[in-house]
Design a protein around this motif. Structure first.
Motif, PDB file in Angstrom:
ATOM      1  N   MET A  91      42.392 104.631  -5.867  1.00 50.85           N
ATOM      2  CA  MET A  91      41.128 105.275  -5.521  1.00 50.85           C
ATOM      3  C   MET A  91      41.350 106.774  -5.436  1.00 50.85           C
ATOM      4  N   LYS A  92      40.408 107.550  -5.960  1.00 51.47           N
ATOM      5  CA  LYS A  92      40.532 108.994  -5.941  1.00 51.47           C
ATOM      6  C   LYS A  92      40.546 109.498  -4.508  1.00 51.47           C
ATOM      7  N   PRO A  93      41.363 110.533  -4.235  1.00 51.88           N
ATOM      8  CA  PRO A  93      41.378 111.079  -2.862  1.00 51.88           C
ATOM      9  C   PRO A  93      40.030 111.711  -2.527  1.00 51.88           C
ATOM     10  N   ASN A  94      39.646 111.584  -1.241  1.00 51.28           N
ATOM     11  CA  ASN A  94      38.385 112.152  -0.740  1.00 51.28           C
ATOM     12  C   ASN A  94      37.176 111.666  -1.548  1.00 51.28           C
ATOM     13  N   SER A  95      37.268 110.448  -2.028  1.00 52.54           N
ATOM     14  CA  SER A  95      36.190 109.915  -2.854  1.00 52.54           C
ATOM     15  C   SER A  95      36.192 108.404  -2.747  1.00 52.54           C
ATOM     16  N   GLY A  96      35.037 107.803  -3.053  1.00 49.38           N
ATOM     17  CA  GLY A  96      34.957 106.351  -3.078  1.00 49.38           C
ATOM     18  C   GLY A  96      35.120 105.777  -4.469  1.00 49.38           C
ATOM     19  N   THR A  97      35.518 106.605  -5.437  1.00 47.19           N
ATOM     20  CA  THR A  97      35.628 106.163  -6.826  1.00 47.19           C
ATOM     21  C   THR A  97      36.945 105.430  -7.048  1.00 47.19           C
ATOM     22  N   LEU A  98      36.858 104.236  -7.581  1.00 47.45           N
ATOM     23  CA  LEU A  98      38.029 103.436  -7.905  1.00 47.45           C
ATOM     24  C   LEU A  98      38.306 103.562  -9.399  1.00 47.45           C
ATOM     25  N   VAL A  99      39.513 104.006  -9.745  1.00 44.36           N
ATOM     26  CA  VAL A  99      39.895 104.230 -11.139  1.00 44.36           C
ATOM     27  C   VAL A  99      40.879 103.144 -11.560  1.00 44.36           C
ATOM     28  N   ILE A 100      40.537 102.424 -12.639  1.00 44.89           N
ATOM     29  CA  ILE A 100      41.433 101.417 -13.212  1.00 44.89           C
ATOM     30  C   ILE A 100      41.836 101.919 -14.597  1.00 44.89           C
ATOM     31  N   ASN A 101      43.089 102.248 -14.780  1.00 44.69           N
ATOM     32  CA  ASN A 101      43.573 102.841 -16.037  1.00 44.69           C
ATOM     33  C   ASN A 101      44.616 101.915 -16.634  1.00 44.69           C
ATOM     34  N   ILE A 102      44.287 101.353 -17.796  1.00 40.64           N
ATOM     35  CA  ILE A 102      45.244 100.464 -18.473  1.00 40.64           C
ATOM     36  C   ILE A 102      45.770 101.118 -19.753  1.00 40.64           C
ATOM     37  N   MET A 103      45.546 102.441 -19.875  1.00 39.99           N
ATOM     38  CA  MET A 103      46.005 103.125 -21.084  1.00 39.99           C
ATOM     39  C   MET A 103      47.526 103.176 -21.139  1.00 39.99           C
ATOM     40  N   ASN A 104      48.173 103.201 -19.979  1.00 40.28           N
ATOM     41  CA  ASN A 104      49.639 103.326 -19.939  1.00 40.28           C
ATOM     42  C   ASN A 104      50.315 101.991 -19.669  1.00 40.28           C
ATOM     43  N   GLY A 105      49.629 100.924 -19.952  1.00 43.03           N
ATOM     44  CA  GLY A 105      50.221  99.620 -19.719  1.00 43.03           C
ATOM     45  C   GLY A 105      49.318  98.760 -18.865  1.00 43.03           C
ATOM     46  N   GLY A 106      49.585  97.479 -18.835  1.00 43.50           N
ATOM     47  CA  GLY A 106      48.765  96.571 -18.056  1.00 43.50           C
ATOM     48  C   GLY A 106      47.735  95.882 -18.940  1.00 43.50           C
ATOM     49  N   LYS A 107      47.249  94.760 -18.434  1.00 43.28           N
ATOM     50  CA  LYS A 107      46.271  93.974 -19.175  1.00 43.28           C
ATOM     51  C   LYS A 107      44.924  94.021 -18.469  1.00 43.28           C
ATOM     52  N   ALA A 108      43.890  94.093 -19.272  1.00 41.07           N
ATOM     53  CA  ALA A 108      42.551  94.146 -18.695  1.00 41.07           C
ATOM     54  C   ALA A 108      42.233  92.861 -17.929  1.00 41.07           C
ATOM     55  N   GLU A 109      42.783  91.715 -18.376  1.00 49.04           N
ATOM     56  CA  GLU A 109      42.498  90.458 -17.705  1.00 49.04           C
ATOM     57  C   GLU A 109      42.926  90.469 -16.251  1.00 49.04           C
ATOM     58  N   ALA A 110      43.954  91.273 -15.940  1.00 52.18           N
ATOM     59  CA  ALA A 110      44.445  91.312 -14.562  1.00 52.18           C
ATOM     60  C   ALA A 110      43.422  91.921 -13.617  1.00 52.18           C
ATOM     61  N   TYR A 111      42.472  92.683 -14.141  1.00 50.61           N
ATOM     62  CA  TYR A 111      41.474  93.351 -13.285  1.00 50.61           C
ATOM     63  C   TYR A 111      40.110  92.696 -13.382  1.00 50.61           C
ATOM     64  N   GLU A 112      40.031  91.534 -14.045  1.00 47.42           N
ATOM     65  CA  GLU A 112      38.745  90.855 -14.154  1.00 47.42           C
ATOM     66  C   GLU A 112      38.307  90.351 -12.783  1.00 47.42           C
ATOM     67  N   GLY A 113      37.037  90.545 -12.446  1.00 52.50           N
ATOM     68  CA  GLY A 113      36.524  90.078 -11.166  1.00 52.50           C
ATOM     69  C   GLY A 113      35.289  90.841 -10.738  1.00 52.50           C
TER      70      GLY A 113
END
Length: 1087
Positions: free
Chosen positions: A1-23
């Motif tokens: 989550m960005k500091p001093n903000s309520g924005t949640l950032v999910i970045n899979i550009m550097n690895g990771g699978k999108a399925e892991a964040y499904e929900g």
């Protein structure tokens, strides 16, 4: 989550699978004032699966037959876009004969030899992943048979004669009909019982697809597609139902209250089906949220009464149905703040004289402060019509004068204090152009100058700007702008136009314009167009009894030809000073012959008319009095209507003054009974409008006529009209009243009509009075409320709707005329049969144990018959909200409670409960409850170990052991001395008190609950009466997160694992738990 903000950032550009964040994700923002929650955000990874391998056989088709090439693309997310191409990546041509359906299949209404090819390829384009998947090529071979047989239309899709379609409000409705046949059928669409909506209806795919955008509930209905060729037609009816996800009518809004005030939060939404409304406080269902005595929930409204500062919270309203939900946060902020004025002190306002002045006093406070304005240091409060006081604190002076200048003081006060602020008002003189530019006509190559001399307030700095035709002056050195003028040198034709002088200050702006006309020759005077001058020299000639000639001389037409003359007259005898329209003649005519009426003192005047307007009237002509004559006409609107049973009131519209044709106007009123060989009865009355004939029979027809006369004779014979003498109440009641009960809520009543002679008036209809005597199921009488139904005309039957089932009724029938109602028929009794009952009045589930639940219920409010039994159905619900097998139990009608045993522990059950009569089952009531978890032994062991290892406990045990040792020594010594220790006497005199267990929080002794006492344990109780340990410290018990039998999980589609409670909390008894809701359920609280 960005500091001093309520924005949640999910970045899979550097690895990771999108399925892991499904929900499903939800954001909660919380501070000491409350918690707000966001809508659910669903994250799903895109998918573009490959086509499954399949063996495709060639399609051999006879010429003229229909053909469908199936695409069947793989299911992707989002769904793919389908199109057909060949091996050369060229789109296959489509037409009325060959087209692609909404499902992606390729339809041939009839095949032709040119359709033979081996590369029919279906492509699926997945836009999100930017990939295209290809199906294996399909081969089509068309063989010819002579002759080719023509066929009437047959629908390829949809199949059958009818189908249904459900669409959501606001979406695009797509309906498709594709037909086979030879020749190729033509598709036409209609809506049964209505028109296709204009401006929202479109036809696609060669009219095979009907598209309606932005659909609403009004678009529901039956849509018929008709496929037709020369051999016949076929049709299909699609029944469209438009549902609606919830949409706002009134969304809740933030509320700022002060202590002690009242307020409301309203959450009103609509949809189809009607959405259910639920409330949360700080993200927690309001039923299990901390209690607030100032808060009351009433459906879609929360009512706050006498709020306190602790009542501040964020409330969430959820409106949901099976098609979606709405979620809104509303902050209820209870503040106690003294007034604050936000407008800067000593702010200066400058206003032009005779203009409005607005003095601001922006304020804040809670309770809302009251605002007062004063002028001057010791001035009184401002009041009166010369001031306008706005709700935001602003003082408005609609017309500010020089004496309005000065110091104004704004005072804001509430019960917590007051504050004031001063502002200054200065009144400035308006800016004026005292010498305006004038219209100029100048010869080509001459010089022209426009003046613009101004007067302004000495404290304001004016700026003067010149425009030509509302645009900037040309960039030309011939244009010279001076302090008070504009000079144009060497004028040319392009300088022709409108020149405007604009004077601006910081407070006002004025302007003046003049037109410059450039001519080649000396200017000619402008032509002035105006209304004509009035005619004059009116002369009357050719005087006759019924006509006269009028002539006149026209006035100056003022450069606009006269188009007509209007002649008006005055009757000085009957209406002096009132002019009436007589006639109108063309503008070329200056004499006219006028028709006259007898006994009128005429004067005439003439008005000239041209395109500009009407002239003033001419001077009146001389007067001309026509001779008297007998009347030419009789009164109009003659009527004969009785006001009482024994009279006839004859009325008419009197003649106007000039219609009398002479003095002594009177009326001859005549009447006789119709269909009776009677002579006319006549009477002459003065110039009135009514005559009453008394002593007539009740409601008989009369012939009536009224004739005008004056001193010179009678008017022509008048025409006759038919009237009736007065009505009386009907004499008899309808007979042979019969009642046919159709069902439990509807009955049909019949009666014989009364003879028309007994009606004694105009028959208006029949009234049926009916009332409920008693309910056959309860045998309880109540206040009789009679209902009335009116049936117009000579009807002999009527329907009685809205009856209550299983009840005893009575009714009677009365005939109605213009006078009123006749006597009632004898009361006719009838009974309605049994119906299905309403739902039970309540269903409560109490006393949860490991394997049992107690159900209590109330009988239906409206049994609508004799209850025969109750039906209970229940089924378990697992953690994923899937329903288990359904169990059904029949319960006798005289029971009001039931204990269900042999249930699974720590399991949620859903119950469905309804009542039955001999007719059938009524509507059901649903409820949910949870059996408790068996963790008592674990809890007791843990708690005993904790106490045994405490230092204070060890010290206490040592002290008790020492006291016992000393007591034994003393007893031993006294016994050896022959003494006697009176232990028994002390025990008899002072019974041992019950052991007081210690409170867990502060180590003091609390109260002990008797094992025979079934009241709830008090705060200091260590163990319940059944000797099981209450679970208090476990971190993973479901009991810790429920609310005993009061906790409910709704299954209305609006929440995932939603938790709510009953509207009324029951006191916790036995082993019931009242802790916080499960965090697992709270994490998935919204859909």
């Amino acid at each position: 989550m960005k500091p001093n903000s309520g924005t949640l950032v999910i970045n899979i550009m550097n690895g990771g699978k999108a399925e892991a964040y499904e929900g499903v994700y939800q954001c909660t923002a919380r501070n000491e004032r409350g918690a707000a929650i966001s809508n659910n955000i669903v994250i799903r990874p895109s998918r573009s699966p490959l086509w499954t391998k399949e063996k495709l056989e060639p399609n051999h088709v006879r010429e003229g037959d229909s053909l469908v090439l199936h695409c069947r693309p793989p299911v992707g997310l989002p769904p793919p876009i389908i199109f057909w191409m060949d091996n050369a990546f060229q789109r296959l041509p489509q037409s009325e004969r060959v087209s692609q359906g909404l499902n992606g299949d390729l339809y041939f209404s009839n095949v032709q030899p040119e359709d033979t090819r081996e590369d029919y390829i279906c492509y699926a384009r997945f836009n999100h992943t930017q990939t295209i998947q290809q199906k294996q090529p399909i081969s089509v071979k068309v063989f010819s048979t002579k002759p080719v047989t023509e066929r009437q239309p047959v629908l390829l899709t949809p199949t059958g004669s009818t189908s249904t379609k459900v669409e959501l409000r606001g979406n695009v409705l797509l309906l498709e009909c594709i037909a086979a046949g030879l020749p190729t059928p033509v598709i036409r669409w209609i809506k049964e019982g209505g028109e296709l909506p204009a401006n929202r209806t479109f036809f696609e795919n060669f009219k095979k697809t009907l598209k309606i955008i932005d659909v609403s509930e009004a678009d529901s209905g039956n849509y018929k597609c008709i496929a037709r060729n020369t051999l016949g037609s076929v049709h299909h009816v699609i029944s469209v139902t438009v549902k609606a996800a919830p949409y706002w009518i009134t969304a809740p809004r933030n509320l700022v209250l002060s202590p002690g005030e009242d307020g409301t939060l309203i959450c009103r939404a609509n949809g189809n089906p009607k959405p259910s409304i639920s409330w949360l406080a700080n993200g927690v269902p309001i039923a299990i949220a901390p209690e607030d005595p100032s808060r009351k929930v009433d459906g879609d409204t929360i009512i706050f009464s006498h709020v306190q500062e602790r009542s501040s919270a964020v409330y969430q309203c959820n409106a949901s149905n099976e098609y979606g939900y709405l979620l809104a946060n509303a902050f209820v902020n209870v503040l106690a703040e003294p007034p604050r004025i936000l407008t800067p002190a000593n702010k200066l306002y400058q206003v032009i004289a005779d203009s409005p002045a607005l003095l601001d006093c922006a304020y804040f406070g809670s309770p809302k402060p009251e605002i007062e304005w004063f002028k001057g240091v010791k001035g009184s409060i401002l009041r009166g019509n010369e001031y306008v006081f706005h709700d935001n604190g602003t003082l408005e002076i609609p017309v500010a004068q020089k004496n309005s200048a000065g110091t104004y003081t704004c005072v804001a006060r509430n019960e917590l204090g007051k504050i004031q602020n001063e502002v200054q008002l200065e009144i400035k003189d308006p800016t004026m152009i005292i010498k305006q530019p004038e219209y100029k006509v100048i010869q080509r190559y001459g010089q022209v100058s426009f003046e613009c001399i101004i007067k302004h307030d000495s404290t304001l700095l004016p700026t003067v700007t010149w425009l030509k035709d509302n645009d900037e002056l040309p960039d030309d050195e011939r244009f010279l702008v001076g302090k008070d003028n504009l000079t144009i040198m060497n004028v040319t034709d392009k300088d022709d136009g409108t020149y405007t002088c604009i004077v601006n200050t910081t407070l006002d702006s004025v302007s003046a314009s003049a037109v410059l006309t450039v001519v080649a020759a000396p200017p000619t005077p402008a032509i002035i167009y105006a209304r004509p001058n009035p005619p004059f020299d009116l002369e009357l000639t050719g005087q006759l009894e019924r006509s006269i000639d009028l002539s006149w001389i026209p006035g100056d037409e003022n450069n606009s030809p006269i188009t007509s003359f209007v002649i008006e007259y005055e009757d000085a005898l009957h209406e002096p000073g009132v002019w009436h329209y007589q006639t109108e003649v063309p503008g070329t005519q200056t004499t006219v012959q006028l028709k006259l009426s007898p006994y009128v003192n005429y004067s005439f005047r003439v008005i000239a008319v041209n395109k500009i307007g009407r002239s003033q009237p001419s001077e009146p002509s001389e007067q001309y009095l026509t001779k008297s004559a007998s009347p030419d006409e009789n009164p109009a609107n003659v009527q004969g209507i009785g006001s009482e049973p024994d009279n006839l009131v004859i009325t008419w519209e009197p003649l106007k003054g000039f219609q009398s044709n002479g003095p002594g106007l009177q009326y001859k009123v005549s009447w006789r009974q119709k269909d009776v060989d009677d002579e006319w009865t006549s009477v002459i009355v003065a110039n009135v409008s009514k005559y009453i004939v008394s002593g007539t029979p009740t409601f008989v027809p009369y012939e009536v006529k009224v004739q005008a006369l004056n001193d010179l004779g009678y008017a022509p014979e008048p025409s006759e009209v038919i009237g009736h003498s007065g009505e009386d109440l009907p004499m008899v009641a309808p007979g042979n009243v019969q009642v046919h009960v159709i069902n439990s809520t509807l009955a049909k009543v019949h009666w014989d009509p009364v003879p028309l002679k007994t009606v004694r008036g105009h028959l208006q209809g029949y009234k049926v009075y009916y009332w409920k005597v008693q309910s056959l199921s309860r045998r309880s009488r109540r206040h009789v409320e009679k209902k009335i139904l009116t049936f117009r005309g000579n009807k002999t039957f009527g329907m009685l709707p809205g009856l209550e089932p299983y009840s005893s009724y009575k009714l009677n029938v009365r005939v109605v005329n213009g006078k009123g109602e006749g006597p009632a028929s004898p009361d006719k009794a009838f009974k309605t049969p049994e119906g299905v009952p309403s739902s039970p009045s309540f269903l409560k589930i109490t006393n949860p144990t490991l394997d049992s639940l107690t159900l209590e219920w109330g009988s239906p409010t409206h049994p609508n018959g004799v209850l025969t039994s109750y039906t209970l159905k229940f089924q378990p619900i697992n953690n994923t909200h899937e329903l288990g097998p359904l169990v059904e139990i029949r319960i006798p009608a005289n029971e009001s409670s039931l204990i269900l045993k042999n249930l699974n522990y720590s399991t949620r059950y859903k119950f469905y409960f309804n009542a039955q009569t001999s007719v059938g089952s009524g509507s059901q009531i649903t409820e949910e409850a949870v059996t408790i978890m068996d963790e008592g032994k674990i809890s007791m062991t843990s708690r005993q170990v904790d106490i045994a290892t405490q230092g204070w406990f060890i010290g206490l045990m040592c002290a008790v052991a020492l006291l016992i040792l000393i007591l034994l020594i003393v007893c031993f010594i006294r016994r050896n001395k022959g003494g006697k220790y009176p232990v028994k006497e002390k025990e008899d005199a002072h019974a041992d008190p019950e052991i007081q267990p210690m409170k867990e929080d502060d180590g003091t002794f609390g109260e002990y609950s008797d094992a025979e006492d079934h009241k709830p344990l008090k705060k200091g109780s260590r163990t319940p009466s059944d000797r099981t340990v209450k679970k208090e410290d476990s971190d993973d018990s479901l009991v810790d997160y429920g609310e005993g039998v009061n906790g409910q999980f709704n299954e209305d589609g609006s929440f995932i694992g939603q938790y709510s409670g009953k509207k009324e909390k029951e006191p916790a008894e036995g082993n019931e738990s009242s802790e916080a809701p499960s965090p697992v359920n709270a994490m998935n609280s919204f859909v």
